[in-house]
Design an enzyme around this catalytic site. Structure first.
Site, PDB file in Angstrom:
ATOM      1  N   ALA A 208       0.776  -1.084   0.017  1.00 20.69           N
ATOM      2  CA  ALA A 208       0.096   0.052   0.157  1.00 20.69           C
ATOM      3  C   ALA A 208       0.712   1.440   0.094  1.00 20.69           C
ATOM      4  O   ALA A 208       0.732   2.038   0.612  1.00 20.69           O
ATOM      5  CB  ALA A 208      -1.049  -0.042   1.212  1.00 20.69           C
TER       6      ALA A 208
ATOM      7  N   VAL B 229       3.101   4.224  -2.904  1.00 23.63           N
ATOM      8  CA  VAL B 229       2.556   5.070  -3.810  1.00 23.63           C
ATOM      9  C   VAL B 229       2.169   4.411  -5.061  1.00 23.63           C
ATOM     10  O   VAL B 229       1.249   4.678  -5.650  1.00 23.63           O
ATOM     11  CB  VAL B 229       3.782   6.044  -3.888  1.00 23.63           C
ATOM     12  CG1 VAL B 229       3.352   6.970  -5.262  1.00 23.63           C
ATOM     13  CG2 VAL B 229       4.322   6.713  -2.721  1.00 23.63           C
TER      14      VAL B 229
ATOM     15  N   ALA C 199      11.648  11.130  -8.982  1.00 27.93           N
ATOM     16  CA  ALA C 199      12.249  11.706  -9.869  1.00 27.93           C
ATOM     17  C   ALA C 199      12.881  13.115  -9.722  1.00 27.93           C
ATOM     18  O   ALA C 199      13.909  13.509 -10.304  1.00 27.93           O
ATOM     19  CB  ALA C 199      11.326  11.802 -11.050  1.00 27.93           C
TER      20      ALA C 199
ATOM     21  N   HIS D 194      -8.824  34.690  -3.857  1.00 32.66           N
ATOM     22  CA  HIS D 194     -10.086  34.251  -3.464  1.00 32.66           C
ATOM     23  C   HIS D 194     -11.034  34.061  -4.598  1.00 32.66           C
ATOM     24  O   HIS D 194     -10.906  35.213  -5.474  1.00 32.66           O
ATOM     25  CB  HIS D 194     -10.681  35.070  -2.277  1.00 32.66           C
ATOM     26  CG  HIS D 194     -12.182  34.585  -1.984  1.00 32.66           C
ATOM     27  ND1 HIS D 194     -12.093  33.491  -1.085  1.00 32.66           N
ATOM     28  CD2 HIS D 194     -13.315  35.075  -2.314  1.00 32.66           C
ATOM     29  CE1 HIS D 194     -13.516  33.404  -1.228  1.00 32.66           C
ATOM     30  NE2 HIS D 194     -14.176  34.356  -1.697  1.00 32.66           N
TER      31      HIS D 194
END
Length: 475
Positions: free
Chosen positions: A191, A193, A330, A454
């Protein structure tokens, strides 16, 4: 006759191709060797990340998320979809097109920066006058010599003993990205990535997905509060996650594969799957490098031994990325590649492991940088915490995705930001603000005082910073 270069880079994954380009920018004559090939046998630079990792998985995650939204979320927006169907061959074709575009982009960048590219397998062939001899085996064999060699050969998926990858029933990340029909029942061992991302892809497309994890806790490297929230959300989506599993015999038979395991209580269980993805980590890709020919030191796990500056045991030989210590990411490899090129040029290249962001591209996404709450507790560091839920964010409501939260950890005395943890929409993009803040050693007050647009998801970061001082405005 051998071809002479200032710098030869072995491997054109994120660490290698970036190192080659930066070295060329600094005025060196540079060659880069890579053996990845496309379906037609042509060069496919970019390493695991571009070919069977980061890039194709994100393409499939995006496509599968669109499919799930069309089937479950569009109606709420007033969009009725009749006769929804999955065209998996087209989805896979699109994924392959994205990969091809990235391959071609790297080849273009080599040409633009005057990096000489060799398609084949690179390996040490011994020392040479003024440096090292590197062989290229492939359709066009070559021998190169260089004063500096950068090893960036990446990593390979780790196999479970007794269950080698056949990429038909028992799959690595490579096979998980090329399943040609949606499996009715999909098993995932691990479980982490890759397991969660690939499990999410095929669950969205219709698979009944079971994830078997050996550790007793979910996402142990993630902040515990964030991990618990993610576990709750993934379970609600339909991922079946079993923790504390001890995997036993894995038996392929016909078009099925059976997994025997002991669950967390110790009870013996068996499960039959149409496909099984094994994602239990990765191992350094140093086989075939012929390191012994020059005396290059490897550690007991096969990693190339390097110091803090990515220098190996040999003068002017460097190594970066998955093949050395540190997180197999990476972007970590890219930063090391740039730093090494600059060190070769006599500059002071820099990589700060404390501000490398981590991302899991599930839905919701999970992203974090810095220390977790459990790490701070273990170290005895006095801290303050602030959280803000996306359910109180206007943009998240408009998007229709209010799951998750932003969490900020700051030093109790100085208020310096020590860690930021996010589970929720676009966490992979939001985490960059936290990385910048931590790189400049900002306080939570600094970010709390910055005006955020916003409505935007980034307001949740500001609000979490305010919450460190118990003065959140919108929750």
């Amino acid at each position: 006759m051998s071809k002479q270069f200032d710098v030869v880079v072995i491997g054109a994954g994120p660490g290698g191709y970036i190192a080659a380009i930066r070295a060329a920018q600094l005025g060196f004559s540079v060659a880069c060797i890579d053996e990845w090939a496309n379906a037609k046998g042509g060069p496919a630079p970019g390493g695991t990340c571009t070919n069977v990792g980061c890039i194709p998985s994100k393409a499939m995650l995006q496509s599968s998320e669109h499919f799930e939204h069309a089937g479950h979320s569009f109606k709420e927006h007033g969009i009725d979809v009749a006769g929804l169907s999955l065209n998996l061959p087209q989805m896979l074709k699109r994924k392959d097109t994205v990969v091809k575009q990235n391959n071609e982009g790297i080849l273009y960048l080599f040409k633009k920066n005057k990096v000489t590219f060799f398609h084949g397998r690179g390996a040490f062939a011994g020392t040479a006058e003024g440096g090292y001899s590197v062989s290229v085996t492939g359709a066009n064999a070559e021998t190169l010599t260089a004063k500096h060699v950068v090893v960036a050969t990446g990593s390979n998926a780790r196999e479970l003993p007794g269950a080698p990858f056949d990429e038909k029933l028992i799959l690595s990340n490579t096979g998980a990205l090329a399943i040609d029909a949606v499996p009715a029942k999909l098993g995932v061992i691990g479980a982490g990535v890759i397991g969660l991302e690939m499990g999410s892809v095929w669950r969205r497309l219709g698979s009944d997905v079971t994830v078997l994890e050996g550790l007793p806790t979910f996402l142990g490297a993630v902040d515990e509060q964030i991990a618990k929230e993610a576990h709750k959300l993934f379970t609600k989506q339909g991922l079946k996650i079993s923790l504390g599993c001890k995997i036993g015999q894995i038996t392929p038979s016909g078009d099925k594969v059976t997994v025997a395991y002991a669950d967390a209580s110790g009870a013996e269980q068996t499960a039959e799957f149409d496909k099984l993805i094994i994602s239990i980590g990765r191992v350094p890709n140093t086989n075939g490098l012929n390191a012994e020919s020059v005396g290059l030191k490897l550690d007991e796990r096969g990693f190339i031994a390097v110091d803090d500056d990515c220098k190996t045991s040999l003068p002017n030989v460097w190594a970066v990325g998955d093949v050395v210590r540190g997180p197999m990411l990476a972007h970590k490899a890219e930063e090391e590649g740039v730093a090494v090129a600059e060190r070769i040029a006599g500059q002071h290249g820099h990589t700060n492991f404390n501000t490398i962001p981590w991302v899991i591209y599930t839905s919701p996404e999970i992203a974090w940088v810095g220390q977790t709450e459990q790490q701070l507790k273990a170290a005895g560091t006095a801290y303050k915490a602030g959280t803000f839920p996306f359910m109180a964010n206007g943009r998240a409501r408009a998007l229709g995705d209010t799951s998750g939260m932003v969490k900020v950890l700051a030093d109790a005395t100085t208020d310096e930001i020590l860690g930021v943890h996010i589970v929720g929409p676009m966490a992979s993009e939001l985490i960059s603000e936290a990385v910048v803040a931590m790189e400049f050693r900002a306080s939570s007050e600094d970010i709390a005082r910055i005006c955020h647009a916003h409505p935007s998801l980034s307001e949740s970061t500001k609000e979490a910073m305010l919450a460190v001082d118990k003065r959140s405005l919108n929750f």
